[in-house]
Design an enzyme around this catalytic site. Sequence first.
Site, PDB file in Angstrom:
ATOM      1  N   TYR A  59       0.834  -1.219   0.000  1.00  0.00           N
ATOM      2  CA  TYR A  59       0.000   0.000   0.000  1.00  0.00           C
ATOM      3  C   TYR A  59       0.861   1.260   0.000  1.00  0.00           C
ATOM      4  CZ  TYR A  59      -4.140  -2.829   0.353  1.00  0.00           C
ATOM      5  OH  TYR A  59      -5.137  -3.724   0.054  1.00  0.00           O
ATOM      6  N   ASN A  95     -13.293   2.654  -5.939  1.00  0.00           N
ATOM      7  CA  ASN A  95     -11.895   3.070  -5.965  1.00  0.00           C
ATOM      8  C   ASN A  95     -11.494   3.712  -4.642  1.00  0.00           C
ATOM      9  OD1 ASN A  95     -12.026   2.232  -8.597  1.00  0.00           O
ATOM     10  ND2 ASN A  95     -12.278   4.296  -9.438  1.00  0.00           N
ATOM     11  N   HIS A 112     -15.150   1.246  -0.636  1.00  0.00           N
ATOM     12  CA  HIS A 112     -14.039   0.370  -0.240  1.00  0.00           C
ATOM     13  C   HIS A 112     -12.972   1.119   0.540  1.00  0.00           C
ATOM     14  CE1 HIS A 112     -15.106  -2.660  -3.660  1.00  0.00           C
ATOM     15  NE2 HIS A 112     -15.927  -2.732  -2.629  1.00  0.00           N
ATOM     16  N   CYS A 120      -6.516   2.268  13.148  1.00  0.00           N
ATOM     17  CA  CYS A 120      -5.910   1.264  14.022  1.00  0.00           C
ATOM     18  C   CYS A 120      -6.568  -0.095  13.784  1.00  0.00           C
ATOM     19  CB  CYS A 120      -6.089   1.670  15.491  1.00  0.00           C
ATOM     20  SG  CYS A 120      -5.356   0.474  16.640  1.00  0.00           S
ATOM     21  N   CYS A 145      -3.009   3.500  21.202  1.00  0.00           N
ATOM     22  CA  CYS A 145      -2.824   2.220  21.902  1.00  0.00           C
ATOM     23  C   CYS A 145      -1.516   2.219  22.682  1.00  0.00           C
ATOM     24  CB  CYS A 145      -2.840   1.065  20.898  1.00  0.00           C
ATOM     25  SG  CYS A 145      -4.493   0.700  20.290  1.00  0.00           S
ATOM     26  N   GLY A 190     -16.265   1.604 -15.843  1.00  0.00           N
ATOM     27  CA  GLY A 190     -14.940   1.056 -15.546  1.00  0.00           C
ATOM     28  C   GLY A 190     -14.907   0.037 -14.440  1.00  0.00           C
ATOM     29  N   THR A 191     -15.839  -0.916 -14.493  1.00  0.00           N
ATOM     30  CA  THR A 191     -15.816  -1.951 -13.457  1.00  0.00           C
ATOM     31  C   THR A 191     -16.116  -3.317 -14.081  1.00  0.00           C
ATOM     32  OG1 THR A 191     -16.759  -2.679 -11.329  1.00  0.00           O
ATOM     33  CG2 THR A 191     -18.234  -1.481 -12.831  1.00  0.00           C
ATOM     34  N   SER A 192     -15.425  -4.334 -13.539  1.00  0.00           N
ATOM     35  CA  SER A 192     -15.546  -5.684 -14.120  1.00  0.00           C
ATOM     36  C   SER A 192     -16.809  -6.393 -13.639  1.00  0.00           C
ATOM     37  CB  SER A 192     -14.324  -6.520 -13.733  1.00  0.00           C
ATOM     38  OG  SER A 192     -14.198  -6.543 -12.318  1.00  0.00           O
ATOM     39  N   ALA A 234     -13.349   5.524 -20.759  1.00  0.00           N
ATOM     40  CA  ALA A 234     -14.208   6.455 -19.996  1.00  0.00           C
ATOM     41  C   ALA A 234     -13.821   7.909 -20.258  1.00  0.00           C
ATOM     42  CB  ALA A 234     -14.086   6.134 -18.509  1.00  0.00           C
TER      43      ALA A 234
HETATM   44  N1  APR Z   1     -12.309   3.132 -19.530  1.00  0.00           N
HETATM   45  C1  APR Z   1     -13.341   2.331 -19.174  1.00  0.00           C
HETATM   46  N2  APR Z   1     -13.179   1.081 -18.646  1.00  0.00           N
HETATM   47  C2  APR Z   1     -11.910   0.653 -18.476  1.00  0.00           C
HETATM   48  C3  APR Z   1     -10.775   1.423 -18.816  1.00  0.00           C
HETATM   49  C4  APR Z   1     -11.017   2.719 -19.366  1.00  0.00           C
HETATM   50  N3  APR Z   1     -10.000   3.526 -19.738  1.00  0.00           N
HETATM   51  N4  APR Z   1      -9.654   0.697 -18.522  1.00  0.00           N
HETATM   52  C5  APR Z   1     -10.071  -0.478 -18.001  1.00  0.00           C
HETATM   53  N5  APR Z   1     -11.424  -0.519 -17.984  1.00  0.00           N
HETATM   54  C6  APR Z   1     -12.290  -1.583 -17.477  1.00  0.00           C
HETATM   55  C7  APR Z   1     -11.739  -2.982 -17.653  1.00  0.00           C
HETATM   56  O1  APR Z   1     -12.189  -3.521 -18.880  1.00  0.00           O
HETATM   57  C8  APR Z   1     -12.374  -3.718 -16.461  1.00  0.00           C
HETATM   58  O2  APR Z   1     -13.630  -4.295 -16.821  1.00  0.00           O
HETATM   59  O3  APR Z   1     -12.385  -1.375 -16.084  1.00  0.00           O
HETATM   60  C9  APR Z   1     -12.633  -2.619 -15.437  1.00  0.00           C
HETATM   61  C10 APR Z   1     -11.725  -2.723 -14.228  1.00  0.00           C
HETATM   62  O4  APR Z   1     -12.056  -3.902 -13.560  1.00  0.00           O
HETATM   63  P1  APR Z   1     -11.233  -4.302 -12.231  1.00  0.00           P
HETATM   64  O5  APR Z   1      -9.785  -4.153 -12.482  1.00  0.00           O
HETATM   65  O6  APR Z   1     -11.791  -5.614 -11.790  1.00  0.00           O
HETATM   66  O7  APR Z   1     -11.640  -3.178 -11.166  1.00  0.00           O
HETATM   67  P2  APR Z   1     -12.973  -3.077 -10.320  1.00  0.00           P
HETATM   68  O8  APR Z   1     -14.166  -3.535 -11.103  1.00  0.00           O
HETATM   69  O9  APR Z   1     -12.999  -1.696  -9.770  1.00  0.00           O
HETATM   70  O10 APR Z   1     -12.699  -4.110  -9.119  1.00  0.00           O
HETATM   71  C11 APR Z   1     -13.690  -4.159  -8.109  1.00  0.00           C
HETATM   72  O11 APR Z   1     -12.344  -5.624  -6.777  1.00  0.00           O
HETATM   73  O12 APR Z   1     -10.121  -5.928  -6.471  1.00  0.00           O
HETATM   74  C12 APR Z   1     -11.271  -5.541  -5.829  1.00  0.00           C
HETATM   75  O13 APR Z   1     -11.736  -4.004  -4.095  1.00  0.00           O
HETATM   76  C13 APR Z   1     -11.161  -4.122  -5.375  1.00  0.00           C
HETATM   77  O14 APR Z   1     -12.590  -2.232  -5.782  1.00  0.00           O
HETATM   78  C14 APR Z   1     -11.998  -3.371  -6.392  1.00  0.00           C
HETATM   79  C15 APR Z   1     -13.046  -4.397  -6.778  1.00  0.00           C
END
Ligand code: APR
Length: 243
Positions: A59, A95, A112, A120, A145, A190-192, A234
């Site tokens: 981190y 994020n 998150h 702590c 602590c 932007g999320t999987s 994005a």
């Molecule tokens: N624009 C749009 N989408 C994008 C871009 C971009 N420039 N670059 C990457 N992506 C997409 C990818 O295709 C993917 O589907 O963003 C997504 C990122 O997915 P992850 O890396 O899995 O991130 P996230 O979905 O935020 O993960 C969720 O999992 O690891 C844990 O706690 C952590 O908050 C995180 C959570």
Amino acid sequence: MLPLDASTYLLVLTGAGISAESGVPTFRDAGGLWEGHAVEDVASPAGFARDPLMVWQFYSERRANMTAVAPNAAHHALAEVERRLGDRFLLVTQNVDGLHTAAGSERVIEMHGNLMRSRCSVCDRAPFEDRTAYRRGVAPMCGVCQRAGRDALLRPDIVWFGEAIVAGALPRIETFVDAAGAGLRFLAVGTSGLVYPAAGLVDVVRARGGRSWLVNADAPANARSFDTVTLGAAGKVLPEMFA
Ligand code: APR
């Protein structure tokens, strides 16, 4: 296009993809953050208990990298929409990079946690801002602590796998969705779509009859749940997306 009108309540969910164009590695794309680290080793309570020095190194490197990172056009586009909609806008982010706040967004739920805060691992002192990138071999201790005669490690104020998301996040989202009524619109960026409860928000919106949009570099696991899917970066799509 995502039309905004006087009845629109816009709920937005963002993931690591929205920060990719700012230079923050995502988690699951090739070369993502987990490189060289098993997720359970750096993002779980068990991993921290096993090797706090290694977790703090992971981190601390991410904190150090943030000094060269700034919000991109996608973050700024969402801050602009918030200025237009006011309390009819709510941004939920997975994020921990703080880039939405840096771009001027105020109605933000960091579900998150936040990389630039520590807390702590034992006492209930409030999380506090901590931008320190601790040098290799150092795991910081809690001063409160120590003054009470206990040894307790500090930890990043981040929600790890197996832990509950930030308290109050879901009730605040529910309240917003209830207030939205027929004007509810949902945008995910932007999320999987792999990690819950975030990945289930689109289903909550659909169950209320809300319309949903997805902007992502590629089609994620839950793409079929969205009414409109736009594949693209994005930073390019969002500035042109709101009518
Ligand atoms: N624009 C749009 N989408 C994008 C871009 C971009 N420039 N670059 C990457 N992506 C997409 C990818 O295709 C993917 O589907 O963003 C997504 C990122 O997915 P992850 O890396 O899995 O991130 P996230 O979905 O935020 O993960 C969720 O999992 O690891 C844990 O706690 C952590 O908050 C995180 C959570």
